[in-house]
Write a protein that holds these residues in place. Sequence first.
Motif, mmCIF file in Angstrom:
data_model
loop_
_atom_site.group_PDB
_atom_site.id
_atom_site.type_symbol
_atom_site.label_atom_id
_atom_site.label_comp_id
_atom_site.label_asym_id
_atom_site.label_seq_id
_atom_site.Cartn_x
_atom_site.Cartn_y
_atom_site.Cartn_z
ATOM 1 N N SER A 50 0.832 -1.205 0.000
ATOM 2 C CA SER A 50 0.000 0.000 0.000
ATOM 3 C C SER A 50 0.867 1.256 0.000
ATOM 4 O O SER A 50 1.548 1.539 0.992
ATOM 5 C CB SER A 50 -0.893 0.016 1.254
ATOM 6 N N PRO A 51 0.826 2.035 -1.083
ATOM 7 C CA PRO A 51 1.617 3.276 -1.088
ATOM 8 C C PRO A 51 1.134 4.249 -0.005
ATOM 9 O O PRO A 51 1.933 4.984 0.582
ATOM 10 C CB PRO A 51 1.407 3.854 -2.496
ATOM 11 N N GLU A 52 -0.187 4.230 0.278
ATOM 12 C CA GLU A 52 -0.728 5.141 1.295
ATOM 13 C C GLU A 52 -0.160 4.801 2.674
ATOM 14 O O GLU A 52 0.260 5.691 3.411
ATOM 15 C CB GLU A 52 -2.263 5.053 1.349
ATOM 16 N N ARG A 53 -0.154 3.514 3.016
ATOM 17 C CA ARG A 53 0.409 3.107 4.324
ATOM 18 C C ARG A 53 1.876 3.509 4.408
ATOM 19 O O ARG A 53 2.343 4.023 5.415
ATOM 20 C CB ARG A 53 0.321 1.584 4.487
ATOM 21 N N ALA A 54 2.611 3.226 3.325
ATOM 22 C CA ALA A 54 4.051 3.509 3.344
ATOM 23 C C ALA A 54 4.302 5.003 3.543
ATOM 24 O O ALA A 54 5.180 5.403 4.311
ATOM 25 C CB ALA A 54 4.684 3.020 2.050
ATOM 26 N N ALA A 55 3.502 5.828 2.861
ATOM 27 C CA ALA A 55 3.712 7.286 2.952
ATOM 28 C C ALA A 55 3.229 7.831 4.296
ATOM 29 O O ALA A 55 3.778 8.807 4.819
ATOM 30 C CB ALA A 55 2.982 7.976 1.802
ATOM 31 N N HIS A 104 8.582 0.697 11.116
ATOM 32 C CA HIS A 104 9.127 1.137 9.831
ATOM 33 C C HIS A 104 8.523 0.314 8.703
ATOM 34 O O HIS A 104 8.429 -0.912 8.800
ATOM 35 C CB HIS A 104 10.650 0.962 9.832
ATOM 36 N N LEU A 105 8.110 0.985 7.645
ATOM 37 C CA LEU A 105 7.564 0.285 6.480
ATOM 38 C C LEU A 105 8.404 0.565 5.241
ATOM 39 O O LEU A 105 8.848 1.701 5.025
ATOM 40 C CB LEU A 105 6.129 0.748 6.181
ATOM 41 N N THR A 106 8.581 -0.476 4.444
ATOM 42 C CA THR A 106 9.193 -0.343 3.121
ATOM 43 C C THR A 106 8.111 -0.682 2.098
ATOM 44 O O THR A 106 7.436 -1.708 2.244
ATOM 45 C CB THR A 106 10.369 -1.340 2.968
ATOM 46 N N TYR A 107 7.931 0.178 1.111
ATOM 47 C CA TYR A 107 6.948 -0.107 0.063
ATOM 48 C C TYR A 107 7.505 -1.183 -0.867
ATOM 49 O O TYR A 107 8.689 -1.154 -1.207
ATOM 50 C CB TYR A 107 6.630 1.171 -0.727
ATOM 51 N N SER A 108 6.652 -2.144 -1.283
ATOM 52 C CA SER A 108 7.051 -3.199 -2.215
ATOM 53 C C SER A 108 6.560 -2.864 -3.612
ATOM 54 O O SER A 108 5.352 -2.840 -3.852
ATOM 55 C CB SER A 108 6.418 -4.534 -1.822
#
Length: 256
Positions: free
Chosen positions: A143-148, A170-174
Amino acid sequence: MSQLLTVGNPKTAKGEGLGYLTAILHLAPADTSSVMNVCPWATEGCKAACLNTAGRGGIFRKGETTNAIQEARKRRTEWFKRARGHFVATLAYEINRHAKRAAAHGLKPAIRLNGTSDIPWEKVAPFLFTQNPGVQFYDYTKSPERAAEQYSGKTWPIGGFRAVWPSNYHLTYSRNENTTDEAMRFMLRCGVSVAVPWGAPLLENDAWEATHRRWEPANVVDGDANDLRFLDPRGSVVLLKAKGRAKRDTTGFVLR
Ligand code: SF4
């Protein structure tokens, strides 16, 4: 005995050399449990190439389509679906025990709650983060929204209060087959790191240089050197070798 968290993944074991003991929660990805979808942002490509089939989880006896690891993941997912309160309480207990075990070995505790899922834990059980400030949580998300959101300062209502992104998550976008180059560059400029599955061994086919040319990231990181994504500089592209069924991907999920 641990019912939810597992330690001993070969890749996370590499983190011990950097001072971290990592535990992972594995559920049955997407809707493979038949009781719920734990990956609301999954794509056709990632479902077909899911890490669920990497390592021992992908070893099946001749003629069989499941194994003990897959069945345990399904049972955990059913538990999460049918008895959420009990599941989360058990998870909280195991997180605490993992922190103590790490300390006993002179290591810092790290935890991936979405080893094979993409649940927004910051909304589902935010107290797991606030009750364990000494634990570094990290995950990958589609999810780009979660990552941002992790860097946005945005707040949301929970139980009469307003919650903010946990500082120890910490999140990394996949990247996946639906991610445009424009979206990649935007996320990298915002400081979000992006993991990119790559079909060829690193350094072959010019992967590092091609990555710099295509997306102009602040850094390019070998994601197979360890799994401690929270140590990467912000805005990094994280190159990962395709594993399991991902090696045969034809959807564009894996770059070649
Ligand atoms: S979102 Fe992640 S865990 Fe879920 S199906 Fe896709 S690759 Fe697997």
